[in-house]
Design an enzyme around this catalytic site. Structure first.
Site, PDB file in Angstrom:
ATOM      1  N   LYS A 157       0.839  -1.207   0.000  1.00  0.00           N
ATOM      2  CA  LYS A 157       0.000   0.000   0.000  1.00  0.00           C
ATOM      3  C   LYS A 157       0.873   1.256   0.000  1.00  0.00           C
ATOM      4  O   LYS A 157       0.643   2.208  -0.759  1.00  0.00           O
ATOM      5  CB  LYS A 157      -0.931   0.002   1.228  1.00  0.00           C
ATOM      6  N   GLN A 207      -4.069  -1.050   9.599  1.00  0.00           N
ATOM      7  CA  GLN A 207      -4.168  -2.422   9.075  1.00  0.00           C
ATOM      8  C   GLN A 207      -4.782  -3.346  10.119  1.00  0.00           C
ATOM      9  O   GLN A 207      -4.388  -3.338  11.287  1.00  0.00           O
ATOM     10  CB  GLN A 207      -2.760  -2.902   8.652  1.00  0.00           C
ATOM     11  N   ASP A 252     -10.676   3.593   4.275  1.00  0.00           N
ATOM     12  CA  ASP A 252     -11.115   2.193   4.319  1.00  0.00           C
ATOM     13  C   ASP A 252     -12.643   2.095   4.276  1.00  0.00           C
ATOM     14  O   ASP A 252     -13.184   1.020   4.013  1.00  0.00           O
ATOM     15  CB  ASP A 252     -10.670   1.555   5.648  1.00  0.00           C
TER      16      ASP A 252
HETATM   17  N1  GUN Z   1      -6.966  -6.292   6.582  1.00  0.00           N
HETATM   18  C1  GUN Z   1      -7.454  -7.065   5.579  1.00  0.00           C
HETATM   19  N2  GUN Z   1      -8.146  -6.310   4.700  1.00  0.00           N
HETATM   20  C2  GUN Z   1      -8.088  -5.045   5.150  1.00  0.00           C
HETATM   21  C3  GUN Z   1      -8.591  -3.804   4.657  1.00  0.00           C
HETATM   22  O1  GUN Z   1      -9.275  -3.722   3.626  1.00  0.00           O
HETATM   23  N3  GUN Z   1      -8.305  -2.720   5.408  1.00  0.00           N
HETATM   24  C4  GUN Z   1      -7.594  -2.787   6.556  1.00  0.00           C
HETATM   25  N4  GUN Z   1      -7.379  -1.660   7.221  1.00  0.00           N
HETATM   26  N5  GUN Z   1      -7.100  -3.913   7.037  1.00  0.00           N
HETATM   27  C5  GUN Z   1      -7.343  -5.035   6.333  1.00  0.00           C
END
Ligand code: GUN
Length: 299
Positions: free
Chosen positions: A53, A97, A120
């Site tokens: 990311k 995350q 998100d």
């Molecule tokens: N962990 C797995 N998928 C995601 C996501 O889409 N966003 C976040 N913040 N953590 C994750």
């Protein structure tokens, strides 16, 4: 034989549009979009996701900040960092995350993020906007948002009147996906582990979205001929045929059987997966445009 929907290609198109629009913002004298990604602990899979990311944000011309905190970080320290980032004018998107270590209340952490920076789409404000049909102003969670783009590539933008079945009811994928399909005037069913006769429910679907996290659970004979199948699952399974200790990725749909019946289908890997990061960039760009008082770009 089904049309294979190329998620890598669509994700690359989204990313290049984000790059262009970020450059345009800067050329108008605005700062570049800023994304802050926070990871707590050393989970290897999460580390891989987070660094991809951060890397993609740099590629898009964004300011990209990564905060790596030890697994024993107190919740108050994490909330303090979020408060700082909420107030930091350089930052348009904040992503924590998941999963978080057990001593941290993930719900509390998510709700501490300013809804305007919640790229998100997990904050109640954004969940509420999506579920009341305010799709135009909500931040939509990245995986369902990317799934919708792939669906529109396969079927066009008008999904009105189609029957959609979403298998899986998670807050990250199943529920927001169902709300997006509803906002597009589909007739939507959310199926889950307690659904009776799941194969029969799936067979009603013009659009079938699989988001259960169970390798190859959905079989070819569960699929209506000509249906569009969006496979959100990413499951690592043993692959002894590739050698000892080897593994491969499969979706929630049994691809060979399903692709013989479906009209269009996303592969795993190379389908929904690449779209998630691309939509995170699109959400962060949208946040930067909105904070500059400009119209939100559409993808
Ligand atoms: N962990 C797995 N998928 C995601 C996501 O889409 N966003 C976040 N913040 N953590 C994750």
């Amino acid at each position: 034989m089904a049309n294979i929907i190329d998620g890598k290609l669509v994700a690359a198109e989204v990313t290049s549009k984000v790059q262009e629009l970020a450059a345009e913002l800067v050329s108008q004298g605005c700062p570049p979009p800023g994304l802050a990604v926070i990871i707590v602990g050393e989970d290897p899979a999460s580390q891989v996701y987070v660094s991809s990311k951060s890397k993609k944000a740099k590629e898009c011309g964004f300011l990209s900040l990564q905060h790596t905190l030890p697994a024993n970080t107190p919740q108050e320290r994490l909330l303090g960092l979020i408060a700082e980032l909420n107030a930091d004018r350089r930052i348009n998107g904040i992503l924590v995350q998941l999963p978080l270590p057990g001593h941290i209340d993930a719900g509390k952490v998510i709700q501490a993020i300013s809804p305007e920076k919640d790229v998100d789409g997990f904050h109640f404000v954004n969940v509420g906007k999506l579920s009341t049909g305010e799709v135009g102003t909500a931040f939509v969670p990245c995986t369902p948002a990317g799934s919708m783009l792939l669906l529109e590539r396969a079927r066009g933008r008008d999904l009105s009147g189609l029957t959609a079945v979403v298998v899986g009811r998670s807050n990250i994928v199943g529920k927001p996906m169902a709300n997006l399909l509803l906002a597009s005037n589909c007739t939507v069913t959310i199926a889950h582990s307690k659904t009776r006769d799941l194969p029969a429910v799936c067979r009603t679907a013009d659009i079938l979205v699989a988001a259960v996290g169970r390798p190859e659970m959905i079989r070819g004979d569960w699929i209506k001929p000509g249906a569009t199948v969006i496979d959100v699952g990413i499951n690592r399974v043993p692959a002894p045929e590739k050698g000892e200790g080897k593994s491969r990725l499969v979706g929630d749909v049994e691809f060979a059987g399903a692709s013989a019946v479906a009209g269009a289908i996303t592969p795993v890997p190379g389908g929904v997966g690449p779209m998630t990061i691309a939509m995170l960039m699109a959400n962060t760009l949208a946040s930067a445009y909105l904070s500059a008082g400009l119209a939100r770009p559409r993808f």
